[in-house]
Design an enzyme around this catalytic site. Sequence first.
Site, PDB file in Angstrom:
ATOM      1  N   SER A  16       4.243  -1.746  -2.184  1.00  0.00           N
ATOM      2  CA  SER A  16       4.922  -0.569  -1.665  1.00  0.00           C
ATOM      3  C   SER A  16       6.327  -0.933  -1.181  1.00  0.00           C
ATOM      4  O   SER A  16       7.102  -1.513  -1.921  1.00  0.00           O
ATOM      5  CB  SER A  16       4.062   0.078  -0.572  1.00  0.00           C
ATOM      6  N   ASP A  60      -0.988   6.707  -9.066  1.00  0.00           N
ATOM      7  CA  ASP A  60      -0.299   6.564  -7.785  1.00  0.00           C
ATOM      8  C   ASP A  60       0.410   7.873  -7.462  1.00  0.00           C
ATOM      9  O   ASP A  60       1.291   8.315  -8.205  1.00  0.00           O
ATOM     10  CB  ASP A  60       0.718   5.422  -7.894  1.00  0.00           C
ATOM     11  N   HIS A  75      -2.465   4.411  -5.006  1.00  0.00           N
ATOM     12  CA  HIS A  75      -1.385   3.588  -4.462  1.00  0.00           C
ATOM     13  C   HIS A  75      -1.891   2.384  -3.687  1.00  0.00           C
ATOM     14  O   HIS A  75      -1.329   1.287  -3.783  1.00  0.00           O
ATOM     15  CB  HIS A  75      -0.509   4.461  -3.544  1.00  0.00           C
TER      16      HIS A  75
END
Length: 422
Positions: free
Chosen positions: A232, A327, A361
């Site tokens: 991320s 995601d 994600h």
Amino acid sequence: MSSQVRLRLLPSARCLFDQPVQVKVEGLRSRQVVTMRARSTDEKGVVFGSSATYRADGSGEIDLLRDPSLSGSYVGVEPMGLLWSMKADALHKKFQKPCALNPHVVKFSVHEEDREDRMLAEVTNERLLIGNGVSRLPVKGKNFQGVLFTPPGEGPFPAVLDLCTFASEKRASLLANKGFVVLTVPVYSDHPDNVKQMHLDHFKEACGLFTTTTKYELCEVGSKGVRIASQSKGGEIALSLTAFVPGVEATVWINGCSAVLLVPLYYKNQQIFPPLLFDTSKLIHTESGASIMKYGFENPVAEKNKDSLVPIEQAKGRFLFVASEDDLCLDSKVYMDQMVERLKHHGKENFETVRYPGAGHLLEAPYGPYCTSSFHRVLPYVVLWGGEARAHAAAEVHLWSKIQEFFKTHLSCDATQTKPKL
């Protein structure tokens, strides 16, 4: 509880967090239908749980390695389904296990069909993040703070910098069990609203913990360079380190961006990247109360945004790019494809890619509860993370093995690998 029914976890009820267990029930009636449950409480006091219906065989036994769940939190043969399918008893909660000192404690139980009050057997699974001999040392540098995990033994050990968006010790401690010396450093050490710019120098200093003589006396580090694990927001910091700081040998990038997001990045007192900003009008709101945010950032390869792109073609080391195809937080698959195209354009072949259909994600170490939505913390919204639970759980198992393989393949030292002990 019934004295005849026995619930067993093999090979042991005490194991490492990332190790599977075989769940077996004995002493039931022939073909008896029962409900199996798993319960756990995280460090914020949130209760997580799962349940599944099973039918015993002719001998009154159930083995989750072979027997399918007939209904419940999942269906089919899923040996670890009771773990990854656990959900919070409140909306939009993510399982919190920030400190590696505390094990993940799960209570498995067997009940008469659809009768939670009629428990037949119970066993506690203690899932450790730190194996015996692994040391944990809080580290505070001039411009960073983190936690250092060192494996047992004399080494030398390959070095890994673990960049997480917020403080988390799970991945770092589990990698230390595999024979890596790992420093985990959060990208945000302050509340995101207070962060107006970031400095690559601070993360370079963290890398230097492995390559210079420090008060922590890391003589057991055998690496000539550093490996980076990132996810991320940490992904863009990892890319920037590979482009500007010598000695980064191998980088794992998971569901990040190819550009710098939200706040400018500085290096040596100069801004090197302006940020891509977030357009709140592009949030997609859903009936659950959580929003899809993946379309909120502009295209980083558009001409007006190219100054925000990280010049990864300058990197000397290897990349493992990992993208979840479902995601809903970042358009990570598109960003990965953009980086691959950029590297190929510059004649580079120093990368490999992994795509996970059906994964969301939050790809983490395997066998933790799958999270569908939670508060974002960087942007003040409850967001959908994406993914389908079964596919996401399978992706985490595969990726965890892939990360270890990638780091062990790209070593510049004869690192001693140790076998973790409990």
